[in-house]
Write an enzyme that holds these catalytic residues in place. Structure first.
Site, PDB file in Angstrom:
ATOM      1  N   SER A 124       0.853  -1.197   0.000  1.00  0.00           N
ATOM      2  CA  SER A 124       0.000   0.000   0.000  1.00  0.00           C
ATOM      3  C   SER A 124       0.880   1.234   0.000  1.00  0.00           C
ATOM      4  CB  SER A 124      -0.871  -0.009   1.262  1.00  0.00           C
ATOM      5  OG  SER A 124      -1.479   1.251   1.441  1.00  0.00           O
ATOM      6  N   TYR A 176      -1.422  -0.749  10.385  1.00  0.00           N
ATOM      7  CA  TYR A 176      -1.560  -1.157   8.978  1.00  0.00           C
ATOM      8  C   TYR A 176      -0.389  -0.615   8.158  1.00  0.00           C
ATOM      9  CZ  TYR A 176      -3.558  -1.316   4.245  1.00  0.00           C
ATOM     10  OH  TYR A 176      -3.764  -1.537   2.907  1.00  0.00           O
ATOM     11  N   LYS A 221       2.728  -2.669   6.196  1.00  0.00           N
ATOM     12  CA  LYS A 221       3.022  -2.624   4.757  1.00  0.00           C
ATOM     13  C   LYS A 221       4.472  -2.191   4.518  1.00  0.00           C
ATOM     14  CE  LYS A 221      -1.083  -3.880   3.203  1.00  0.00           C
ATOM     15  NZ  LYS A 221      -1.294  -5.171   2.537  1.00  0.00           N
TER      16      LYS A 221
HETATM   17  P1  NDP Z   1     -10.936  -6.626   1.340  1.00  0.00           P
HETATM   18  O1  NDP Z   1     -11.099  -6.311   2.777  1.00  0.00           O
HETATM   19  O2  NDP Z   1     -11.999  -6.270   0.395  1.00  0.00           O
HETATM   20  O3  NDP Z   1     -10.620  -8.185   1.175  1.00  0.00           O
HETATM   21  C1  NDP Z   1      -9.639  -8.761   1.998  1.00  0.00           C
HETATM   22  C2  NDP Z   1      -9.434 -10.214   1.629  1.00  0.00           C
HETATM   23  O4  NDP Z   1      -8.459 -10.745   2.534  1.00  0.00           O
HETATM   24  C3  NDP Z   1     -10.677 -11.037   1.767  1.00  0.00           C
HETATM   25  O5  NDP Z   1     -10.712 -11.986   0.713  1.00  0.00           O
HETATM   26  C4  NDP Z   1     -10.497 -11.739   3.103  1.00  0.00           C
HETATM   27  O6  NDP Z   1     -11.071 -13.024   3.063  1.00  0.00           O
HETATM   28  C5  NDP Z   1      -8.992 -11.876   3.173  1.00  0.00           C
HETATM   29  N1  NDP Z   1      -8.445 -11.973   4.534  1.00  0.00           N
HETATM   30  C6  NDP Z   1      -8.509 -11.077   5.536  1.00  0.00           C
HETATM   31  N2  NDP Z   1      -7.871 -11.538   6.628  1.00  0.00           N
HETATM   32  C7  NDP Z   1      -7.362 -12.741   6.286  1.00  0.00           C
HETATM   33  C8  NDP Z   1      -6.593 -13.710   6.958  1.00  0.00           C
HETATM   34  N3  NDP Z   1      -6.211 -13.575   8.242  1.00  0.00           N
HETATM   35  N4  NDP Z   1      -6.247 -14.835   6.304  1.00  0.00           N
HETATM   36  C9  NDP Z   1      -6.628 -15.026   5.037  1.00  0.00           C
HETATM   37  N5  NDP Z   1      -7.371 -14.151   4.320  1.00  0.00           N
HETATM   38  C10 NDP Z   1      -7.740 -13.024   4.959  1.00  0.00           C
HETATM   39  O7  NDP Z   1      -9.549  -5.955   0.920  1.00  0.00           O
HETATM   40  P2  NDP Z   1      -9.051  -5.329  -0.483  1.00  0.00           P
HETATM   41  O8  NDP Z   1      -9.468  -6.188  -1.585  1.00  0.00           O
HETATM   42  O9  NDP Z   1      -9.411  -3.896  -0.477  1.00  0.00           O
HETATM   43  O10 NDP Z   1      -7.459  -5.382  -0.273  1.00  0.00           O
HETATM   44  C11 NDP Z   1      -6.638  -6.349  -0.901  1.00  0.00           C
HETATM   45  C12 NDP Z   1      -5.206  -5.939  -0.694  1.00  0.00           C
HETATM   46  O11 NDP Z   1      -4.981  -4.623  -1.252  1.00  0.00           O
HETATM   47  C13 NDP Z   1      -4.769  -5.849   0.768  1.00  0.00           C
HETATM   48  O12 NDP Z   1      -3.449  -6.305   0.891  1.00  0.00           O
HETATM   49  C14 NDP Z   1      -4.832  -4.358   1.059  1.00  0.00           C
HETATM   50  O13 NDP Z   1      -3.994  -3.983   2.121  1.00  0.00           O
HETATM   51  C15 NDP Z   1      -4.375  -3.785  -0.273  1.00  0.00           C
HETATM   52  N6  NDP Z   1      -4.773  -2.409  -0.480  1.00  0.00           N
HETATM   53  C16 NDP Z   1      -6.091  -2.091  -0.624  1.00  0.00           C
HETATM   54  C17 NDP Z   1      -6.452  -0.773  -0.839  1.00  0.00           C
HETATM   55  C18 NDP Z   1      -7.877  -0.363  -1.065  1.00  0.00           C
HETATM   56  O14 NDP Z   1      -8.133   0.855  -1.246  1.00  0.00           O
HETATM   57  N7  NDP Z   1      -8.842  -1.279  -1.086  1.00  0.00           N
HETATM   58  C19 NDP Z   1      -5.449   0.305  -0.870  1.00  0.00           C
HETATM   59  C20 NDP Z   1      -4.089  -0.149  -0.723  1.00  0.00           C
HETATM   60  C21 NDP Z   1      -3.781  -1.454  -0.530  1.00  0.00           C
HETATM   61  P3  NDP Z   1     -12.101 -13.633   4.142  1.00  0.00           P
HETATM   62  O15 NDP Z   1     -12.687 -12.497   4.925  1.00  0.00           O
HETATM   63  O16 NDP Z   1     -13.100 -14.331   3.266  1.00  0.00           O
HETATM   64  O17 NDP Z   1     -11.261 -14.551   4.957  1.00  0.00           O
END
Ligand code: NDP
Length: 227
Positions: A137, A152, A156
């Site tokens: 991020s 967070y 990162k």
């Molecule tokens: P979401 O919160 O929409 O999705 C997160 C995903 O991670 C879900 O599929 C969830 O699955 C999974 N997850 C969460 N905790 C765990 C865990 N302990 N073990 C396994 N799976 C886990 O996030 P985004 O799609 O927005 O983000 C994806 C990536 O992009 C992340 O790394 C985030 O930091 C990064 N990012 C996102 C930004 C944004 O604006 N959205 C900006 C910058 C970076 P489930 O709950 O089904 O287990």
């Protein structure tokens, strides 16, 4: 033979879009969630190229169980996208961060990707074109760091350091960090300017780099960023 890709946290959001696009590019994709049913449902949405499996990246036992299944049942891995992450402290100050929030965030967002990479290393070593993408991020970029989401952001920054070390330790692979930008997902919220397709673009680019592509970098919109 099709490339095999693992995308952690691919039940929704950016991870789901990355898994979907890799399947369109003729990869066999492993979709994961902390819930087996959720992972299976997400894989079914993608189609026959995808299979769902339970994985909790904050839990070393879950990572090992998953990796053993992958080695035993699939026996191949070419692309690892460490995407799963949590954001618990968006409105907290570094002065008030609790030990629990800090530890859980670091365990999920930084240690998890490291342990995941270690656990699947035998498969990556056997790949002709191993690619590791750590989904980071802009919040982790030290050169522009603010007071936003301390646990967070620090997780990162740590993930970016892990990227540099893994790239150095795995010269046969291309290992990079990606910043997807601010994306409309459960984590990013509905006011974010970017679609999941835009957020996935640099991740897909890094996951499918040619052999002479970069390694050990941090990229946003396919351009190298300062640390
Ligand atoms: P979401 O919160 O929409 O999705 C997160 C995903 O991670 C879900 O599929 C969830 O699955 C999974 N997850 C969460 N905790 C765990 C865990 N302990 N073990 C396994 N799976 C886990 O996030 P985004 O799609 O927005 O983000 C994806 C990536 O992009 C992340 O790394 C985030 O930091 C990064 N990012 C996102 C930004 C944004 O604006 N959205 C900006 C910058 C970076 P489930 O709950 O089904 O287990």
């Amino acid at each position: 033979m099709r490339n095999v890709a693992l995308v952690t946290g691919s039940s929704r959001g950016i991870g789901f879009e990355v898994a979907r696009q890799l399947a369109v590019r003729d990869c066999s994709v492993i979709v994961t969630s902390r819930s087996k049913d959720t992972a299976t449902a997400a894989a079914e949405k993608i189609g026959s190229a995808a299979v769902g499996h339970e994985l909790d990246t904050s839990d070393e036992g879950s990572i090992m169980t998953f990796a053993n299944w992958l080695i035993r049942e699939i026996g191949r891995l070419d692309i690892l996208v460490n995407n799963a992450a949590i954001l618990f402290d968006e409105n907290e100050s570094i002065l008030g961060t609790s030990a629990e929030t800090f530890e859980t965030t670091m365990r999920t967002n930084a240690l998890g990707p490291l342990l995941m990479t270690q656990a699947v290393l035998p498969l990556l070593r056997s790949s002709k074109a191993a690619r590791v993408v750590n989904v980071s991020s802009g919040a982790g970029q030290i050169s522009s760091m603010t007071s936003y989401a301390p646990s967070y952001s620090i997780s990162k920054t740590t993930l970016n350091a892990i990227t540099v070390m893994l790239a150095s330790a795995l010269p046969f692979a291309r290992v990079n960090s990606a910043d997807p930008g601010w994306v409309r997902t459960d984590m990013g919220g509905q006011n974010a300017p970017r679609s999941v397709e835009e957020g996935a673009d640099t991740i897909i680019w890094l996951a499918t780099l040619p052999d002479n592509g970069p390694s050990g970098g941090f990229f946003h919109d396919r351009k190298r960023m300062a640390w």
